[in-house]
Design an enzyme around this catalytic site. Structure first.
Site, PDB file in Angstrom:
ATOM      1  N   ASN A 168      -9.905   0.183  -0.477  1.00  0.00           N
ATOM      2  CA  ASN A 168      -8.442   0.251  -0.428  1.00  0.00           C
ATOM      3  C   ASN A 168      -7.888  -0.377  -1.708  1.00  0.00           C
ATOM      4  O   ASN A 168      -7.972  -1.586  -1.891  1.00  0.00           O
ATOM      5  CB  ASN A 168      -7.965  -0.512   0.819  1.00  0.00           C
ATOM      6  CG  ASN A 168      -6.460  -0.514   0.971  1.00  0.00           C
ATOM      7  OD1 ASN A 168      -5.730  -0.135   0.049  1.00  0.00           O
ATOM      8  ND2 ASN A 168      -5.991  -0.943   2.124  1.00  0.00           N
ATOM      9  N   CYS A 207       0.813  -1.229   0.000  1.00  0.00           N
ATOM     10  CA  CYS A 207       0.000   0.000   0.000  1.00  0.00           C
ATOM     11  C   CYS A 207       0.841   1.272   0.000  1.00  0.00           C
ATOM     12  O   CYS A 207       0.355   2.336  -0.360  1.00  0.00           O
ATOM     13  CB  CYS A 207      -0.960   0.012   1.185  1.00  0.00           C
ATOM     14  SG  CYS A 207      -2.132  -1.343   1.117  1.00  0.00           S
ATOM     15  N   HIS A 254      -3.186   7.577   1.754  1.00  0.00           N
ATOM     16  CA  HIS A 254      -3.580   6.231   1.347  1.00  0.00           C
ATOM     17  C   HIS A 254      -4.965   5.955   1.928  1.00  0.00           C
ATOM     18  O   HIS A 254      -5.239   6.268   3.079  1.00  0.00           O
ATOM     19  CB  HIS A 254      -2.568   5.208   1.853  1.00  0.00           C
ATOM     20  CG  HIS A 254      -3.028   3.794   1.693  1.00  0.00           C
ATOM     21  ND1 HIS A 254      -3.499   3.310   0.487  1.00  0.00           N
ATOM     22  CD2 HIS A 254      -3.135   2.778   2.587  1.00  0.00           C
ATOM     23  CE1 HIS A 254      -3.851   2.047   0.646  1.00  0.00           C
ATOM     24  NE2 HIS A 254      -3.645   1.702   1.900  1.00  0.00           N
TER      25      HIS A 254
HETATM   26  O1  UT7 Z   1      -3.699  -0.671   3.477  1.00  0.00           O
HETATM   27  C1  UT7 Z   1      -2.886  -1.371   4.340  1.00  0.00           C
HETATM   28  C2  UT7 Z   1      -3.127  -0.969   5.685  1.00  0.00           C
HETATM   29  N1  UT7 Z   1      -4.339  -1.564   6.170  1.00  0.00           N
HETATM   30  C3  UT7 Z   1      -5.014  -0.943   7.078  1.00  0.00           C
HETATM   31  O2  UT7 Z   1      -4.643   0.158   7.414  1.00  0.00           O
HETATM   32  C4  UT7 Z   1      -6.179  -1.641   7.721  1.00  0.00           C
HETATM   33  C5  UT7 Z   1      -6.183  -1.286   9.173  1.00  0.00           C
HETATM   34  N2  UT7 Z   1      -7.250  -1.913   9.918  1.00  0.00           N
HETATM   35  C6  UT7 Z   1      -8.540  -1.575   9.792  1.00  0.00           C
HETATM   36  O3  UT7 Z   1      -8.896  -0.773   8.961  1.00  0.00           O
HETATM   37  C7  UT7 Z   1      -9.537  -2.152  10.775  1.00  0.00           C
HETATM   38  O4  UT7 Z   1      -8.832  -2.820  11.805  1.00  0.00           O
HETATM   39  C8  UT7 Z   1     -10.535  -3.161  10.117  1.00  0.00           C
HETATM   40  C9  UT7 Z   1     -11.505  -2.402   9.238  1.00  0.00           C
HETATM   41  C10 UT7 Z   1      -9.778  -4.196   9.314  1.00  0.00           C
HETATM   42  C11 UT7 Z   1     -11.344  -3.863  11.211  1.00  0.00           C
HETATM   43  O5  UT7 Z   1     -12.002  -2.919  12.021  1.00  0.00           O
HETATM   44  P1  UT7 Z   1     -11.935  -3.056  13.608  1.00  0.00           P
HETATM   45  O6  UT7 Z   1     -12.763  -1.982  14.156  1.00  0.00           O
HETATM   46  O7  UT7 Z   1     -10.474  -3.082  13.985  1.00  0.00           O
HETATM   47  O8  UT7 Z   1     -12.647  -4.423  13.861  1.00  0.00           O
HETATM   48  P2  UT7 Z   1     -12.080  -5.753  14.537  1.00  0.00           P
HETATM   49  O9  UT7 Z   1     -11.084  -6.417  13.670  1.00  0.00           O
HETATM   50  O10 UT7 Z   1     -11.684  -5.425  15.937  1.00  0.00           O
HETATM   51  O11 UT7 Z   1     -13.384  -6.650  14.560  1.00  0.00           O
HETATM   52  C12 UT7 Z   1     -14.544  -6.267  15.339  1.00  0.00           C
HETATM   53  C13 UT7 Z   1     -15.629  -7.319  15.141  1.00  0.00           C
HETATM   54  C14 UT7 Z   1     -15.116  -8.746  15.285  1.00  0.00           C
HETATM   55  O12 UT7 Z   1     -16.113  -9.498  15.951  1.00  0.00           O
HETATM   56  P3  UT7 Z   1     -15.985  -9.828  17.515  1.00  0.00           P
HETATM   57  O13 UT7 Z   1     -14.690 -10.612  17.645  1.00  0.00           O
HETATM   58  O14 UT7 Z   1     -15.939  -8.513  18.208  1.00  0.00           O
HETATM   59  O15 UT7 Z   1     -17.222 -10.634  17.785  1.00  0.00           O
HETATM   60  C15 UT7 Z   1     -14.997  -9.225  13.868  1.00  0.00           C
HETATM   61  O16 UT7 Z   1     -15.146 -10.625  13.754  1.00  0.00           O
HETATM   62  O17 UT7 Z   1     -16.153  -7.220  13.813  1.00  0.00           O
HETATM   63  C16 UT7 Z   1     -16.140  -8.516  13.201  1.00  0.00           C
HETATM   64  N3  UT7 Z   1     -15.945  -8.353  11.765  1.00  0.00           N
HETATM   65  C17 UT7 Z   1     -16.959  -8.179  10.901  1.00  0.00           C
HETATM   66  N4  UT7 Z   1     -18.293  -8.113  11.073  1.00  0.00           N
HETATM   67  C18 UT7 Z   1     -19.034  -7.894   9.973  1.00  0.00           C
HETATM   68  C19 UT7 Z   1     -14.770  -8.336  11.081  1.00  0.00           C
HETATM   69  N5  UT7 Z   1     -15.022  -8.146   9.767  1.00  0.00           N
HETATM   70  C20 UT7 Z   1     -16.366  -8.046   9.628  1.00  0.00           C
HETATM   71  C21 UT7 Z   1     -17.201  -7.842   8.526  1.00  0.00           C
HETATM   72  N6  UT7 Z   1     -18.538  -7.777   8.749  1.00  0.00           N
HETATM   73  N7  UT7 Z   1     -16.734  -7.692   7.266  1.00  0.00           N
END
Ligand code: UT7
Length: 323
Positions: free
Chosen positions: A280, A114, A250
């Site tokens: 992204n 990225c 980005h």
């Molecule tokens: O470009 C390269 C750099 N990449 C980035 O900068 C990405 C950085 N990270 C992020 O943008 C965020 O961490 C994400 C968007 C990937 C995830 O958001 P988050 O607020 O950190 O969520 P999380 O991973 O803590 O997940 C929260 C909950 C989980 O459920 P539990 O364990 O709390 O029950 C996940 O299983 O959301 C769940 N979850 C989803 N639910 C519905 C994860 N993906 C999904 C989904 N739909 N697609």
């Protein structure tokens, strides 16, 4: 007189197929509400069968060349930032070179995921500063849809396909004159490579593999590293956050964009946002956003533009440009 790189044209190209959050919710256990709230993404473009990174890159390059009033024959360096090349080799850049009808100069790929566009911009800028290149094409192009695990809801909803490009031209400037690309700043920390990677490749299982990411950890590093590299870029040029006209970040997550803008004390309307429509697009996201803001008249001559990115590696970087 010192040589500096001036951006004289920008271009973009997106596949025509739009995939909405609701479309994805039919395939994996997710919802439009979750995706919008956690990422700001509403839809993304995905290539059709047979559409390749080089094809997207070529179209973006043609648009950038047209904006600069040049043709492929005027260019002596092509640098393509991509993590999703058509083939393991030759480089996508050499394919684009041939498609442009360019039979001189050099072409190669840069791989920093990225952060790829900022890395490629830095490489081309240094070629120009050294007097080795007069006119360069810097392209960020990706088909991340080809390396996604479409059953993994934690990654497949986050990415899209596309390409963006800029033309750099060498220009002589007065000593100390702040014009064109002022500076670029690159960093990486390979100890953090397991936070975001692809579980395939020639050296592993021989498969193309799929994106794997510890999202929350990457998020944490993104906020810290981006703030630090942005500070470094401003300080290197004796500038402050108040001097920034446009932040072109980005586009990984709207929450990261908001966090970075907050740290810079920059109002939301000074941040170029495309993540809602493109998701992204990895190395393509910065030049896609840049092209949009140049073409709709937001970025004007004399503006100070700050680009930044972070991605797998981990890699991160920033570029400061006086337009
Ligand atoms: O470009 C390269 C750099 N990449 C980035 O900068 C990405 C950085 N990270 C992020 O943008 C965020 O961490 C994400 C968007 C990937 C995830 O958001 P988050 O607020 O950190 O969520 P999380 O991973 O803590 O997940 C929260 C909950 C989980 O459920 P539990 O364990 O709390 O029950 C996940 O299983 O959301 C769940 N979850 C989803 N639910 C519905 C994860 N993906 C999904 C989904 N739909 N697609």
């Amino acid at each position: 007189m010192p040589l500096r790189s001036k951006i004289t044209g920008t271009g973009a190209h997106l596949p025509d197929q739009v995939v909405t959050n609701d479309d994805l919710a039919k395939k994996v256990d997710t919802s439009d509400e979750w995706i919008v709230e956690r990422t700001g993404i509403r839809e993304r473009r995905i290539v059709r069968e047979g559409e390749t990174t080089s094809a997207l890159a070529f179209q973006a390059a043609e648009n950038a060349l047209e904006a600069a009033g040049l043709t492929g024959q005027d260019i002596d360096l092509v640098v393509v930032a991509t993590t999703t090349p058509d083939n393991t080799f030759p480089s996508t850049a050499t394919k684009v070179q041939a498609m442009l009808g360019m039979d001189h100069g050099a072409a190669f790929d840069v791989q920093a995921v990225c952060s790829g566009f900022v890395y490629a911009l830095s490489v081309a800028d240094n070629f120009i500063r050294a007097g080795q290149t007069k006119r360069a094409l810097v392209i960020g192009a990706e088909v991340f849809s080809k390396i996604l695990d479409w059953e993994d809801r934690t990654t497949c909803v986050l990415f899209g396909d596309g390409a963006g490009a800029v033309v750099l031209e060498a220009q002589e400037v007065e000593e100390g004159e702040q014009t064109g690309i002022l500076s670029t700043h690159l960093h990486s920390d390979g100890k953090l490579r397991d936070l975001l990677y692809v579980d395939g490749g020639p050296g592993t299982n021989g498969q193309v593999g799929h994106v794997r990411m510890l999202g929350r950890e990457v998020f944490r590093h993104a906020v810290t590293n981006l703030a630090s590299v942005v500070g470094e870029a401003l300080e290197a040029n004796g500038l402050t956050q108040d001097d920034i006209d446009w932040l072109v970040p980005h586009q990984a997550n709207k929450r990261i964009l908001d966090g970075t803008a907050r740290k810079l004390g920059l109002p939301a309307e000074r941040v170029v946002v495309t993540v809602d429509r493109h998701a992204n697009t990895s190395a393509a996201s910065v030049p896609l956003a840049l092209d949009e803001a140049v073409r709709d008249g937001r970025i004007k001559a004399g503006d100070l533009v700050l680009m930044e990115a972070m991605g797998g590696g981990l890699t991160w970087g920033a570029a400061l440009v006086r337009w």
